[in-house]
Scaffold this motif. Sequence first.
Motif, PDB file in Angstrom:
ATOM      1  N   ALA A 155       7.124 -17.430 -23.571  1.00 20.73           N
ATOM      2  CA  ALA A 155       6.107 -16.490 -22.719  1.00 20.73           C
ATOM      3  C   ALA A 155       5.785 -17.070 -21.344  1.00 20.73           C
ATOM      4  N   THR A 156       5.735 -16.051 -20.518  1.00 22.83           N
ATOM      5  CA  THR A 156       5.247 -16.474 -19.180  1.00 22.83           C
ATOM      6  C   THR A 156       3.897 -17.032 -19.108  1.00 22.83           C
ATOM      7  N   ALA A 157       3.206 -17.643 -18.003  1.00 28.52           N
ATOM      8  CA  ALA A 157       2.027 -18.036 -18.024  1.00 28.52           C
ATOM      9  C   ALA A 157       1.089 -16.684 -18.068  1.00 28.52           C
ATOM     10  N   ALA A 158       1.553 -15.730 -17.284  1.00 25.59           N
ATOM     11  CA  ALA A 158       0.748 -14.555 -17.237  1.00 25.59           C
ATOM     12  C   ALA A 158       0.660 -13.908 -18.720  1.00 25.59           C
ATOM     13  N   THR A 159       1.708 -13.920 -19.435  1.00 26.89           N
ATOM     14  CA  THR A 159       1.472 -13.224 -20.758  1.00 26.89           C
ATOM     15  C   THR A 159       0.872 -14.156 -21.606  1.00 26.89           C
ATOM     16  N   VAL A 160       0.892 -15.608 -21.872  1.00 27.96           N
ATOM     17  CA  VAL A 160       0.170 -16.391 -22.354  1.00 27.96           C
ATOM     18  C   VAL A 160      -1.573 -15.962 -22.250  1.00 27.96           C
ATOM     19  N   ALA A 161      -1.737 -15.885 -20.830  1.00 19.85           N
ATOM     20  CA  ALA A 161      -3.444 -15.684 -20.309  1.00 19.85           C
ATOM     21  C   ALA A 161      -3.628 -14.078 -20.598  1.00 19.85           C
ATOM     22  N   SER A 162      -2.557 -13.227 -21.101  1.00 22.35           N
ATOM     23  CA  SER A 162      -2.661 -11.606 -21.246  1.00 22.35           C
ATOM     24  C   SER A 162      -3.741 -11.442 -22.377  1.00 22.35           C
ATOM     25  N   GLU A 163      -4.287 -10.222 -22.245  1.00 22.70           N
ATOM     26  CA  GLU A 163      -5.402  -9.774 -23.106  1.00 22.70           C
ATOM     27  C   GLU A 163      -4.864  -9.674 -24.809  1.00 22.70           C
ATOM     28  N   PRO A 164      -3.579  -9.227 -24.710  1.00 19.20           N
ATOM     29  CA  PRO A 164      -2.804  -9.033 -25.814  1.00 19.20           C
ATOM     30  C   PRO A 164      -2.652 -10.244 -26.582  1.00 19.20           C
ATOM     31  N   ALA A 165      -2.222 -11.164 -25.838  1.00 20.93           N
ATOM     32  CA  ALA A 165      -1.959 -12.301 -26.476  1.00 20.93           C
ATOM     33  C   ALA A 165      -3.337 -13.234 -26.990  1.00 20.93           C
ATOM     34  N   GLY A 166      -4.220 -13.113 -26.139  1.00 15.68           N
ATOM     35  CA  GLY A 166      -5.530 -13.598 -26.603  1.00 15.68           C
ATOM     36  C   GLY A 166      -6.175 -12.860 -27.871  1.00 15.68           C
ATOM     37  N   ARG A 167      -5.679 -11.412 -28.079  1.00 21.18           N
ATOM     38  CA  ARG A 167      -6.107 -10.827 -29.268  1.00 21.18           C
ATOM     39  C   ARG A 167      -5.302 -11.320 -30.641  1.00 21.18           C
ATOM     40  N   VAL A 168      -3.975 -11.549 -30.324  1.00 17.22           N
ATOM     41  CA  VAL A 168      -3.278 -12.153 -31.407  1.00 17.22           C
ATOM     42  C   VAL A 168      -3.536 -13.327 -31.850  1.00 17.22           C
ATOM     43  N   ALA A 169      -3.958 -14.216 -30.896  1.00 20.53           N
ATOM     44  CA  ALA A 169      -4.563 -15.499 -31.249  1.00 20.53           C
ATOM     45  C   ALA A 169      -5.946 -15.513 -31.908  1.00 20.53           C
ATOM     46  N   ALA A 170      -6.620 -14.423 -31.434  1.00 22.86           N
ATOM     47  CA  ALA A 170      -8.107 -14.555 -32.060  1.00 22.86           C
ATOM     48  C   ALA A 170      -7.881 -14.031 -33.379  1.00 22.86           C
ATOM     49  N   LEU A 171      -7.045 -13.188 -33.678  1.00 25.12           N
ATOM     50  CA  LEU A 171      -6.647 -12.480 -35.101  1.00 25.12           C
ATOM     51  C   LEU A 171      -6.301 -13.518 -35.924  1.00 25.12           C
ATOM     52  N   THR A 172      -5.440 -14.216 -35.609  1.00 28.83           N
ATOM     53  CA  THR A 172      -4.686 -15.327 -36.275  1.00 28.83           C
ATOM     54  C   THR A 172      -5.876 -16.365 -36.741  1.00 28.83           C
TER      55      THR A 172
END
Length: 192
Positions: free
Chosen positions: A107-124
């Motif tokens: 993932a790019t830095a922008a993708t890592v910092a994106s809202e969708p990435a944050g949601r997947v991490a939070a759900l995990t």
Amino acid sequence: MPRANLTSAAVITAAADLADRSGFDELALSALARHLGVQTASLYSHVRDRSALLEGVHQLALAELADAIAVAIGGRSGRDALTAFAGTHRDYARRCPGRWTALQRPATAATVASEPAGRVAALTLAMLRGYELPEAELVHATRLLGATVNGFLALEANGAFAHREPATEVSWQRALEALDTVFRSWPTEGKS
């Protein structure tokens, strides 16, 4: 899709659909333009370049996966949540192979910092917290979970399990049972 309806979101969605049909690594702006019935140059007002297109597909896949995980694990905990979480990944990998491939790329830095990435991490993390793991251990548990699920799915997709009995489904269930056992018996003290 008529040119008048082109938006950045529509272009990214069309690219993801094309990746599912033709393969993520084959995704090119020229192929997408043909798919949409437009000139390649007209796509540049919606995406900067191929890298931005691929990043958009990655973020779209994260958003779709997050939505599916949220529905699957809602109201569940422990083994039920784990099974739903892993099953959602497996179903997504099967239904959306191009999008799934995007999720397997760095993932790019922008993708890592994106809202969708944050949601997947939070759900995990929410799913793993159902096992009452120490906060300091969540990163290790997340890595084990990801390695197990993604590794299994990669081997399954490559046909590595197709030549031996019992059926792959039995091994999938055993893997989830093993993860459940590991998470329930995770060390709670003296580890860093």
